[in-house]
Design an enzyme around this catalytic site. Structure first.
Site, PDB file in Angstrom:
ATOM      1  N   GLY A  24      38.211  52.066  35.991  1.00 15.63           N
ATOM      2  CA  GLY A  24      37.074  52.038  36.456  1.00 15.63           C
ATOM      3  C   GLY A  24      36.765  53.413  37.030  1.00 15.63           C
ATOM      4  O   GLY A  24      35.480  54.084  36.898  1.00 15.63           O
ATOM      5  N   GLU A  45      38.332  55.445  43.933  1.00 16.89           N
ATOM      6  CA  GLU A  45      37.990  54.220  43.536  1.00 16.89           C
ATOM      7  C   GLU A  45      36.521  54.237  43.100  1.00 16.89           C
ATOM      8  O   GLU A  45      35.506  54.952  43.609  1.00 16.89           O
ATOM      9  CB  GLU A  45      38.392  53.310  44.827  1.00 16.89           C
ATOM     10  CG  GLU A  45      38.281  51.709  44.258  1.00 16.89           C
ATOM     11  CD  GLU A  45      38.906  51.176  43.006  1.00 16.89           C
ATOM     12  OE1 GLU A  45      38.660  51.676  42.123  1.00 16.89           O
ATOM     13  OE2 GLU A  45      39.533  50.274  43.332  1.00 16.89           O
ATOM     14  N   ASP A  46      36.183  53.495  42.106  1.00 13.81           N
ATOM     15  CA  ASP A  46      34.995  53.280  41.472  1.00 13.81           C
ATOM     16  C   ASP A  46      34.212  52.578  42.548  1.00 13.81           C
ATOM     17  O   ASP A  46      33.211  52.974  42.991  1.00 13.81           O
ATOM     18  CB  ASP A  46      35.036  52.630  40.299  1.00 13.81           C
ATOM     19  CG  ASP A  46      35.577  51.448  39.853  1.00 13.81           C
ATOM     20  OD1 ASP A  46      36.137  50.692  40.914  1.00 13.81           O
ATOM     21  OD2 ASP A  46      35.471  50.996  38.810  1.00 13.81           O
ATOM     22  N   ASP A  86      34.793  46.043  46.769  1.00 19.20           N
ATOM     23  CA  ASP A  86      34.147  45.018  46.564  1.00 19.20           C
ATOM     24  C   ASP A  86      34.738  43.886  47.800  1.00 19.20           C
ATOM     25  O   ASP A  86      34.248  44.146  49.201  1.00 19.20           O
ATOM     26  CB  ASP A  86      33.922  44.286  45.333  1.00 19.20           C
ATOM     27  CG  ASP A  86      33.387  43.091  45.204  1.00 19.20           C
ATOM     28  OD1 ASP A  86      32.312  43.026  45.629  1.00 19.20           O
ATOM     29  OD2 ASP A  86      33.630  42.312  43.968  1.00 19.20           O
ATOM     30  N   PHE A  90      26.125  42.848  40.504  1.00 19.17           N
ATOM     31  CA  PHE A  90      27.217  43.325  39.651  1.00 19.17           C
ATOM     32  C   PHE A  90      26.586  44.451  38.933  1.00 19.17           C
ATOM     33  O   PHE A  90      25.736  44.521  38.157  1.00 19.17           O
ATOM     34  CB  PHE A  90      27.520  42.439  38.504  1.00 19.17           C
ATOM     35  CG  PHE A  90      28.803  42.639  37.921  1.00 19.17           C
ATOM     36  CD1 PHE A  90      29.944  42.428  38.580  1.00 19.17           C
ATOM     37  CD2 PHE A  90      28.874  43.243  36.775  1.00 19.17           C
ATOM     38  CE1 PHE A  90      31.103  42.494  37.942  1.00 19.17           C
ATOM     39  CE2 PHE A  90      30.291  43.516  36.270  1.00 19.17           C
ATOM     40  CZ  PHE A  90      31.491  43.196  37.058  1.00 19.17           C
ATOM     41  N   ARG A 148      31.475  50.825  30.138  1.00 16.10           N
ATOM     42  CA  ARG A 148      31.892  51.872  30.783  1.00 16.10           C
ATOM     43  C   ARG A 148      31.470  53.268  30.680  1.00 16.10           C
ATOM     44  O   ARG A 148      31.424  54.163  31.504  1.00 16.10           O
ATOM     45  CB  ARG A 148      33.287  52.005  30.615  1.00 16.10           C
ATOM     46  CG  ARG A 148      34.238  51.004  31.049  1.00 16.10           C
ATOM     47  CD  ARG A 148      35.810  51.365  30.877  1.00 16.10           C
ATOM     48  NE  ARG A 148      36.522  50.328  31.311  1.00 16.10           N
ATOM     49  CZ  ARG A 148      37.190  49.427  32.140  1.00 16.10           C
ATOM     50  NH1 ARG A 148      36.455  49.959  33.360  1.00 16.10           N
ATOM     51  NH2 ARG A 148      37.913  48.652  32.379  1.00 16.10           N
TER      52      ARG A 148
HETATM   53  P1  IMP Z   1      37.875  44.424  45.086  1.00 23.90           P
HETATM   54  O1  IMP Z   1      39.376  44.176  44.982  1.00 23.90           O
HETATM   55  O2  IMP Z   1      37.291  42.898  45.155  1.00 23.90           O
HETATM   56  O3  IMP Z   1      37.423  45.294  46.147  1.00 23.90           O
HETATM   57  O4  IMP Z   1      37.470  44.718  43.753  1.00 23.90           O
HETATM   58  C1  IMP Z   1      37.547  46.147  43.205  1.00 23.90           C
HETATM   59  C2  IMP Z   1      37.399  46.109  41.823  1.00 23.90           C
HETATM   60  O5  IMP Z   1      36.797  45.162  41.317  1.00 23.90           O
HETATM   61  C3  IMP Z   1      36.906  47.418  41.161  1.00 23.90           C
HETATM   62  O6  IMP Z   1      37.742  48.552  41.060  1.00 23.90           O
HETATM   63  C4  IMP Z   1      36.222  46.873  40.067  1.00 23.90           C
HETATM   64  O7  IMP Z   1      37.125  47.084  38.906  1.00 23.90           O
HETATM   65  C5  IMP Z   1      35.902  45.516  40.173  1.00 23.90           C
HETATM   66  N1  IMP Z   1      34.512  45.420  40.621  1.00 23.90           N
HETATM   67  C6  IMP Z   1      33.924  44.869  41.678  1.00 23.90           C
HETATM   68  N2  IMP Z   1      32.636  44.956  41.870  1.00 23.90           N
HETATM   69  C7  IMP Z   1      32.207  45.240  40.530  1.00 23.90           C
HETATM   70  C8  IMP Z   1      30.884  45.567  39.936  1.00 23.90           C
HETATM   71  O8  IMP Z   1      29.730  45.305  40.341  1.00 23.90           O
HETATM   72  N3  IMP Z   1      31.020  46.068  38.587  1.00 23.90           N
HETATM   73  C9  IMP Z   1      32.030  46.200  37.944  1.00 23.90           C
HETATM   74  N4  IMP Z   1      33.313  45.945  38.348  1.00 23.90           N
HETATM   75  C10 IMP Z   1      33.146  45.617  39.943  1.00 23.90           C
HETATM   76 MG    MG Z   2      36.792  46.378  36.093  1.00 20.51          MG
END
Ligand code: IMP
Ligand code: MG
Length: 174
Positions: free
Chosen positions: A42, A97-98, A101, A150, A163
């Site tokens: 990402g 990081e992208d 969440d 999302f 992407r």
């Molecule tokens: P976390 O571990 O829940 O913080 O998730 C982070 C990862 O979840 C990111 O690097 C993304 O790959 C994915 N992610 C979380 N939210 C989104 C979203 O809204 N769109 C796309 N990917 C997401």
């Molecule tokens: Mg992803």
């Protein structure tokens, strides 16, 4: 019903903010090299733009982490799918990081990298969804705080699609 992308942040808004982030990082790290570690897949576009907005010398590295599978929410399980090829001991490290969440991915990764004794370790994330946090994560550089929607594009996917969109879009079924 089919999911459709609706523009949420334009390419121009993203570019402006990424330039500001690069300027800030360059000021904070007058001496390099800064080891930029992008999380695949990402963060690949953000890494490309952010690294070029930084004037301090950088090294470009990638790590693969998976916690999601094909779903829209975390499985809570984190796995390193590609590790670093280099040592970061004694180095300045910024994890790129992208989106932040739940925080599961980054809290796991920060813990892992800390054990490798970097000189400093910070996070730069383009997007942050603070409402969804399950694990506390300290972020030094945030592009945009966004609501719990999302989003796709600018590197972010839904089941590997979207992407390559230049804008960041919300995926919804209307
Ligand atoms: P976390 O571990 O829940 O913080 O998730 C982070 C990862 O979840 C990111 O690097 C993304 O790959 C994915 N992610 C979380 N939210 C989104 C979203 O809204 N769109 C796309 N990917 C997401
Ligand atoms: Mg992803």
């Amino acid at each position: 019903m089919a999911l459709r992308p609706h523009v949420f942040l334009t390419s121009e808004q993203i570019q402006k903010r990424v330039q500001e982030m690069g300027r800030q990082i360059s000021e904070d790290y007058p001496e390099g090299p800064i080891y930029l570690i992008a999380i695949l897949k990402g963060a690949f576009i953000f890494m490309s733009d952010l690294s070029r907005a930084i004037t301090t010398p950088v090294r470009i590295e990638f790590m693969g982490i998976s916690s999601y599978g094909q779903n829209k929410s975390t499985s809570g399980q984190v796995k390193v799918t590609k590790d670093l090829d280099v040592s970061v001991e004694g180095r300045h490290v910024i994890v790129v990081e992208d989106i932040l969440d739940s925080g599961v991915t980054l809290s796991y990764l920060i813990n892992l990298l800390q054990q490798r004794k970097p000189k400093s370790l910070k996070i730069a994330t383009l997007l942050d969804k603070p409402d969804r946090r399950m694990r506390p994560v300290t972020v030094a550089y945030t592009g945009f705080k966004i609501p719990d929607e999302f989003v796709v594009g600018y590197g972010l996917d839904y089941a590997e699609d979207y992407r390559n969109l230049s804008d960041i879009c919300v995926l919804s079924d209307d």
